[in-house]
Structures are given as structure tokens and as C-alpha cells.
Design an enzyme around this catalytic site. Structure first.
Site, PDB file in Angstrom:
ATOM      1  N   LYS A   3     -32.690 -52.243  13.689  1.00  0.00           N
ATOM      2  CA  LYS A   3     -33.309 -50.964  14.031  1.00  0.00           C
ATOM      3  C   LYS A   3     -34.188 -51.141  15.273  1.00  0.00           C
ATOM      4  O   LYS A   3     -35.270 -51.716  15.211  1.00  0.00           O
ATOM      5  CB  LYS A   3     -34.176 -50.431  12.879  1.00  0.00           C
ATOM      6  N   GLY A  18     -43.735 -56.328  15.790  1.00  0.00           N
ATOM      7  CA  GLY A  18     -44.446 -55.098  16.146  1.00  0.00           C
ATOM      8  C   GLY A  18     -45.915 -55.236  15.826  1.00  0.00           C
ATOM      9  O   GLY A  18     -46.460 -56.344  15.842  1.00  0.00           O
ATOM     10  N   THR A  49     -49.551 -55.307  13.938  1.00  0.00           N
ATOM     11  CA  THR A  49     -50.051 -55.914  12.699  1.00  0.00           C
ATOM     12  C   THR A  49     -50.159 -54.844  11.607  1.00  0.00           C
ATOM     13  O   THR A  49     -49.863 -55.104  10.439  1.00  0.00           O
ATOM     14  CB  THR A  49     -51.397 -56.605  12.964  1.00  0.00           C
ATOM     15  N   VAL A  96     -48.286 -52.088  11.101  1.00  0.00           N
ATOM     16  CA  VAL A  96     -46.978 -51.807  10.477  1.00  0.00           C
ATOM     17  C   VAL A  96     -46.492 -53.036   9.705  1.00  0.00           C
ATOM     18  O   VAL A  96     -45.925 -52.923   8.621  1.00  0.00           O
ATOM     19  CB  VAL A  96     -45.941 -51.340  11.530  1.00  0.00           C
ATOM     20  N   GLU A 105     -43.580 -61.035  13.199  1.00  0.00           N
ATOM     21  CA  GLU A 105     -44.175 -61.436  14.484  1.00  0.00           C
ATOM     22  C   GLU A 105     -45.059 -60.280  14.906  1.00  0.00           C
ATOM     23  O   GLU A 105     -44.549 -59.218  15.272  1.00  0.00           O
ATOM     24  CB  GLU A 105     -43.083 -61.672  15.542  1.00  0.00           C
ATOM     25  N   CYS A 115     -46.940 -59.457  23.176  1.00  0.00           N
ATOM     26  CA  CYS A 115     -47.773 -60.006  22.093  1.00  0.00           C
ATOM     27  C   CYS A 115     -48.394 -61.328  22.499  1.00  0.00           C
ATOM     28  O   CYS A 115     -49.402 -61.732  21.945  1.00  0.00           O
ATOM     29  CB  CYS A 115     -46.961 -60.142  20.813  1.00  0.00           C
ATOM     30  N   GLU A 140     -56.050 -55.683  20.164  1.00  0.00           N
ATOM     31  CA  GLU A 140     -54.892 -55.871  21.040  1.00  0.00           C
ATOM     32  C   GLU A 140     -54.724 -54.594  21.857  1.00  0.00           C
ATOM     33  O   GLU A 140     -54.326 -53.558  21.325  1.00  0.00           O
ATOM     34  CB  GLU A 140     -53.631 -56.134  20.206  1.00  0.00           C
TER      35      GLU A 140
HETATM   36  P1  NDP Z   1     -44.916 -50.421  15.837  1.00  0.00           P
HETATM   37  O1  NDP Z   1     -45.321 -51.621  15.102  1.00  0.00           O
HETATM   38  O2  NDP Z   1     -45.184 -49.091  15.244  1.00  0.00           O
HETATM   39  O3  NDP Z   1     -43.330 -50.461  16.144  1.00  0.00           O
HETATM   40  C1  NDP Z   1     -42.502 -51.580  16.048  1.00  0.00           C
HETATM   41  C2  NDP Z   1     -41.208 -51.229  15.317  1.00  0.00           C
HETATM   42  O4  NDP Z   1     -41.497 -50.878  13.979  1.00  0.00           O
HETATM   43  C3  NDP Z   1     -40.453 -50.048  15.906  1.00  0.00           C
HETATM   44  O5  NDP Z   1     -39.067 -50.262  15.754  1.00  0.00           O
HETATM   45  C4  NDP Z   1     -40.908 -48.908  15.016  1.00  0.00           C
HETATM   46  O6  NDP Z   1     -40.005 -47.832  14.992  1.00  0.00           O
HETATM   47  C5  NDP Z   1     -40.964 -49.592  13.684  1.00  0.00           C
HETATM   48  N1  NDP Z   1     -41.821 -48.935  12.702  1.00  0.00           N
HETATM   49  C6  NDP Z   1     -42.916 -48.157  12.920  1.00  0.00           C
HETATM   50  N2  NDP Z   1     -43.432 -47.723  11.753  1.00  0.00           N
HETATM   51  C7  NDP Z   1     -42.642 -48.221  10.779  1.00  0.00           C
HETATM   52  C8  NDP Z   1     -42.649 -48.123   9.352  1.00  0.00           C
HETATM   53  N3  NDP Z   1     -43.589 -47.432   8.714  1.00  0.00           N
HETATM   54  N4  NDP Z   1     -41.692 -48.748   8.663  1.00  0.00           N
HETATM   55  C9  NDP Z   1     -40.748 -49.463   9.306  1.00  0.00           C
HETATM   56  N5  NDP Z   1     -40.670 -49.600  10.639  1.00  0.00           N
HETATM   57  C10 NDP Z   1     -41.624 -48.996  11.377  1.00  0.00           C
HETATM   58  O7  NDP Z   1     -45.532 -50.491  17.255  1.00  0.00           O
HETATM   59  P2  NDP Z   1     -45.859 -49.235  18.219  1.00  0.00           P
HETATM   60  O8  NDP Z   1     -44.648 -48.951  18.962  1.00  0.00           O
HETATM   61  O9  NDP Z   1     -46.470 -48.109  17.460  1.00  0.00           O
HETATM   62  O10 NDP Z   1     -46.984 -49.851  19.121  1.00  0.00           O
HETATM   63  C11 NDP Z   1     -48.346 -49.749  18.705  1.00  0.00           C
HETATM   64  C12 NDP Z   1     -49.073 -51.037  18.929  1.00  0.00           C
HETATM   65  O11 NDP Z   1     -48.428 -52.074  18.231  1.00  0.00           O
HETATM   66  C13 NDP Z   1     -49.081 -51.494  20.368  1.00  0.00           C
HETATM   67  O12 NDP Z   1     -50.069 -50.871  21.102  1.00  0.00           O
HETATM   68  C14 NDP Z   1     -49.319 -52.959  20.191  1.00  0.00           C
HETATM   69  O13 NDP Z   1     -50.690 -53.203  20.002  1.00  0.00           O
HETATM   70  C15 NDP Z   1     -48.559 -53.293  18.932  1.00  0.00           C
HETATM   71  N6  NDP Z   1     -47.215 -53.852  19.211  1.00  0.00           N
HETATM   72  C16 NDP Z   1     -47.072 -55.192  19.163  1.00  0.00           C
HETATM   73  C17 NDP Z   1     -45.844 -55.745  19.464  1.00  0.00           C
HETATM   74  C18 NDP Z   1     -45.635 -57.205  19.454  1.00  0.00           C
HETATM   75  O14 NDP Z   1     -44.685 -57.685  20.064  1.00  0.00           O
HETATM   76  N7  NDP Z   1     -46.482 -57.945  18.781  1.00  0.00           N
HETATM   77  C19 NDP Z   1     -44.697 -54.922  19.844  1.00  0.00           C
HETATM   78  C20 NDP Z   1     -44.946 -53.519  19.822  1.00  0.00           C
HETATM   79  C21 NDP Z   1     -46.171 -53.025  19.519  1.00  0.00           C
HETATM   80  P3  NDP Z   1     -40.196 -46.520  15.908  1.00  0.00           P
HETATM   81  O15 NDP Z   1     -41.010 -46.911  17.072  1.00  0.00           O
HETATM   82  O16 NDP Z   1     -38.803 -46.169  16.239  1.00  0.00           O
HETATM   83  O17 NDP Z   1     -40.841 -45.508  15.045  1.00  0.00           O
END
Ligand code: NDP
Length: 451
Positions: A152, A205, A207, A209, A227, A261, A354
Site C-alpha cells: 500500500k 512512516g 511514529t 501511525v 521504521e 527519517c 520530527e
Molecule cells: P503517515 O505515517 O501517516 O503515512 C505513512 C503511510 O501510512 C502511508 O502509506 C499512509 O497512507 C499510511 N497510513 C496512515 N494512517 C494509517 C492508518 N491509520 N493505518 C494504516 N496505514 C496508515 O505519515 P504522513 O504522511 O501523515 O506524514 C506525517 C509525518 O510522519 C511526517 O511529517 C513525518 O514526521 C512522519 N513520516 C515519517 C516517515 C519516515 O520515513 N520515518 C515517512 C513519512 C512520514 P496514506 O498517506 O495514503 O493515508
């Protein structure tokens, strides 16, 4: 439908069908149906199919790089490098099916042996910052170990993942082995987490979520690797090559517009060297080329979305100690200039959260013990750097830091062949290198009586 935007122009780049619960269930069913045949593919043949997939991706490398650069707003030079890593990742794990070794363990009365068995269907949830790269870190070892996958991508950046599904089929992988569902996290992602036929979730993604995924997965005792975020320290001692450390520091936090990250977003500088370091840092930040992702010379593009820009801007309000500010285009697009705050206390919000944007905090320290204390004073523990000419000090500090991936006199910490992952709230489990295979296999122990 999902309207996929181009962050550098705010224009619609593509419209793709939006997957919901029904489409996710169908993808899981296809993956489950494909699993028995895929796990039974002979190891050498599975390796050959992964090599074919790597070759097919390599053929499409330039096209995929352009798509990723446009959709994620990243510089084309970076996108090319990332696509090269995607190809390398599939090649690296093509070596795995024939090397998934077990053990024999001395026991009385027979022979005891272990096997590394695939888990079944694994759900892979990936973010928008390195869309296909992070997907490949999960898809390649999962397939190599004999699992089938449902991937996904983030709704903001689904395009290269959708291409991967097509490329895998065309490269000869059976239908159902690689499945992609482009839908919202709260719907498609959540369904994967709860689905009884999904054996494991691998997530990259936030922390926040990640925490929800760990809770959701508990219902079916799914395996989980996470991660998550980071607030990594770039520790610069006064005895370092300060000019080199300062020249390298901007891209270690402003690369991918800070949406990384591993971003070394806390720059810890020994106080006695602070003025010299800041002078060199200013030159480096002001020299950063921020602009059109498709321009070959661009080093930093826009942020991914208007929402992300708003969230980043909140850390640079009127009271923020802005010491250096680079440039950014003034036209449509989610632009934000590279910004250095100094001096920052490690207790300030900018040093604790972050930011995930091009904002770095410079935090002075007095000695080695102070540097270690400050670097570890965070809920995160993903990456980091140590700059010094004193080898013994570098190793002492490296062992003392609570972080998963470190580099000395360098800011690179991600390689296909070496483990990547975090301590503390930066995650659970390791990706890449030989260690990733542990996350996609179960150890089975078999005793064979010989008496
Ligand atoms: P998220 O953690 O929300 O998104 C990462 C993935 O998880 C996306 O595919 C998203 O889908 C999915 N997701 C979101 N909510 C859910 C859920 N409840 N259940 C299952 N899957 C879910 O990151 P954001 O895009 O909202 O970014 C917000 C913050 O997260 C950033 O500002 C950053 O601080 C951090 N981040 C950290 C990352 C890393 O590499 N460590 C990467 C991305 C973000 P969809 O977006 O399609 O809804």
C-alpha cells in the site's frame, strides 16, 4: 479516484482509482491464492525471477526516476540514484533464496534442524518520501523468502508502486505475487492491519501511525516491523575537519527537502568551534540550489504538500532563532527555504519533534559526555553522524549513542547490504542487508529421531 499532485507545480499529475476495503480484500485473496505456488518455486528459479524483475526495473529506470521526481518533488539526480538502489535491492535479494540457510543443532537421540519458512501474505505500508525505494526494501526480501505481498503506497505518491505491479507481471512473476492497493491509510492500510489472512505488516512512516499499527496488529498477533521517525544528531567535535563537516551538513538534513527519517536535523557542535562551523555552514546553505526537480542541477525540491509546508512553517515562527536562511522559488509549488536555527536548546520543540522539512537546529555542547547526553536525550534513535579526527573518540561515542545506524566523518548510513533500522521509538526490526530476511521468515525447528 485519487488526484495525484505534482508538488513543484500544484497541478494534477494523474488520476488513479482509489482502493477501498473491497479492493484490499481482493488483493489479499489474490496474494493468498498465489502463495502456495510461489513458495514452492525452486530457490534458483525464484532467484532468476527476481533478477528478471531487477533487469526490467533497470530498463525502465529513467522513466521511473522522472515519475518519482515529479510525483514526490525530489531532484531528478536524487531520483535516479534512488531507482539505481531499487534495482540493486532486487539484485541483492535475488541472492537470498539459495542462501536461506538453516542449522543443525547437536541433541541426543536424533538430528535437530532448523528451516526459515515464509510467513504467507505480508502487508507493506510505505510513505511518500522515498516511495519506490522504501517499497523495494520490503518487497524484495519478502519475495525472496517466499512470501507474497500486498503493497500500500501513500495516497500522495502511488504512481511508481502501481508501475512496479505491472513490471513484476511483465517480468514473469505469477499473478498475485505482487499486488498494489492505492488507497487511504485509514481504509486500505487499516484493512491490511486487521485482515486475518495477512501474516505480517512492514511499515514505514510516522511514529504515531506506527503505534496504532502495533496496537491493531495485536488482534491477530501479526508480526510487525516498523521504521518510524527520527531526530538524529550530527555530532561535530572541534577536532574534526570542520570545513568538510559543515559542507556536508546541509544535504544531511535538507536532502529530500528534509523529508527523510534519517535527516540529521540536530547539529550538535562543540562550543569552542561553533563560530567557525557556523561561518562555513552559512556558505554551504546559501549555495544550495533549490528549484525545479527536473532541473539537473537542483539539490532540493519542494515539500510534498500544502499541509506538510504548513506543519514545517509552524516551527519557524516569529520567535524562532533563525541564523541562516537559504532561498526558495516564489511561484506555485510547496516551497520552503532551507533554514538553520541557532542556538537551540535540546529542550526546544524544534529539537524534540520530527519536523520533516528543511529546518535544522544547531545545539552547542561542551565536551564528549555532554554531546552523548544531548544526542541520546530524545525519544528517537534512528541514525546519526560523528565528526572527529580522533578515532578512539569516534568509536567510544558510536558505542554510547542509542541509535541504529551511524556514520563517522560521513553522513551516509543507508546501503543495500547493511542493516537499517531504529532504536527506541524509531522502530522495531531491521531492513536491508542480511538481517531483513529475519523479518520475513519464521524459524521452524524439526527433530528427527534416529534411534
Ligand atoms: P503517515 O505515517 O501517516 O503515512 C505513512 C503511510 O501510512 C502511508 O502509506 C499512509 O497512507 C499510511 N497510513 C496512515 N494512517 C494509517 C492508518 N491509520 N493505518 C494504516 N496505514 C496508515 O505519515 P504522513 O504522511 O501523515 O506524514 C506525517 C509525518 O510522519 C511526517 O511529517 C513525518 O514526521 C512522519 N513520516 C515519517 C516517515 C519516515 O520515513 N520515518 C515517512 C513519512 C512520514 P496514506 O498517506 O495514503 O493515508
Amino acid at each position: 479516484m485519487i488526484s495525484v499532485l505534482e508538488p513543484a507545480t500544484e497541478q494534477v499529475l494523474a488520476e488513479v482509482p482509489q482502493a477501498g476495503v473491497e479492493e484490499t480484500d481482493a488483493a489479499v485473496a489474490r496474494a493468498l491464492a498465489a502463495f502456495p505456488a510461489w513458495r514452492a518455486v525452486a530457490p534458483g528459479e525464484r532467484a532468476a525471477q527476481l533478477r528478471s524483475l531487477a533487469d526490467a526495473l533497470e530498463e525502465r529506470r529513467e522513466e521511473l526516476a522522472t515519475l518519482e521526481a515529479r510525483n514526490a518533488g525530489k531532484p531528478i539526480a536524487d531520483a535516479r540514484g534512488e531507482m539505481a538502489m531499487v534495482v540493486d535491492t532486487f539484485r541483492y535479494y535475488a541472492g537470498a533464496p539459495e542462501r536461506l540457510l538453516g542449522e543443525t543443532i547437536p541433541v541426543p537421540g536424533g538430528v535437530d534442524m532448523t528451516f526459515r519458512e515464509p510467513l504467507g501474505v505480508v502487508g507493506l505500508i510505505v510513505p511518500w518520501n522515498f516511495p519506490l525505494t522504501i517499497a523495494s526494501w520490503k518487497v524484495a526480501p519478502a519475495l525472496a523468502a517466499g512470501n507474497t505481498v500486498v503493497l500500500k503506497p501513500a495516497e500522495l505518491t502511488p504512481l511508481t508502486a502501481l508501475e512496479l505491479e505491472r513490471i513484476a507481471l511483465a517480468a514473469g512473476l505469477a499473478e498475485g505475487v505482487v499486488n498494489v492497493v492505492a488507497g487511504p491509510g485509514r481504509v486500505a492500510g487499516q484493512r491490511l492491519i486487521e485482515h486475518p489472512d495477512v501474516a505480517k505488516i512492514a511499515f514505514t512512516g510516522s511514529t504515531e501511525v506506527g503505534r496504532g499499527i502495533a496496537q491493531g496488529a495485536a488482534g491477530t498477533i501479526k508480526r510487525v516491523t516498523l521504521e518510524l521517525g527520527g531526530k538524529s544528531a550530527n555530532v561535530v567535535f572541534a577536532d574534526a575537519d570542520l570545513e568538510r563537516a559543515a559542507a556536508a551538513a546541509p544535504l544531511a538534513v535538507f536532502g529530500n527537502a528534509g523529508q527523510d527519517c534519517c535527516a540529521r536535523s540536530r547539529i550538535l557542535v562543540e562550543r569552542s568551534a561553533l563560530d567557525r562551523f557556523m561561518a562555513a555552514l552559512e556558505v554551504a546553505v546559501e549555495g544550495l540550489r533549490v528549484g525545479d526537480p527536473l532541473d539537473e542541477s537542483t539539490q532540493m525540491g519542494p515539500l510534498i504538500s500544502a499541509g506538510q509546508r504548513e506543519s514545517v512553517a509552524a516551527y519557524v515562527d516569529g520567535d524562532a532563532p533563525v541564523a541562516i536562511r537559504g532561498s526558495a522559488p516564489e511561484r506555485p509549488g510547496f516551497w520552503f527555504p532551507p533554514t538553520v536555527l541557532c542556538p537551540v536548546s535540546n529542550d526546544d520543540r524544534a529539537a524534540r519533534e520530527e519536523i520533516f522539512g528543511p529546518v535544522a537546529s544547531v545545539i552547542p555542547f561542551v565536551d564528549e559526555a555532554d554531546a552523548v547526553r544531548l544526542a541520546n536525550d530524545t525519544i528517537y534513535g534512528l541514525s546519526g553522524s560523528i565528526w572527529t579526527r580522533d578515532g578512539a573518540k569516534a568509536l567510544r561515542v558510536a558505542r554510547a549513542l542509542e541509535t541504529g545506524v551511524l556514520s563517522v566523518n560521513s553522513n551516509t548510513s543507508v546501503r543495500v547490504g547493511t542493516p537499517f533500522g531504529g532504536f527506541k521509538q524509531s522502530g522495531v526490526g531491521r531492513e536491508l542487508g542480511p538481517h531483513a530476511l529475519d523479518a520475513y521468515t519464521e524459524v521452524k525447528n524439526v527433530f528427527y529421531a534416529t534411534e
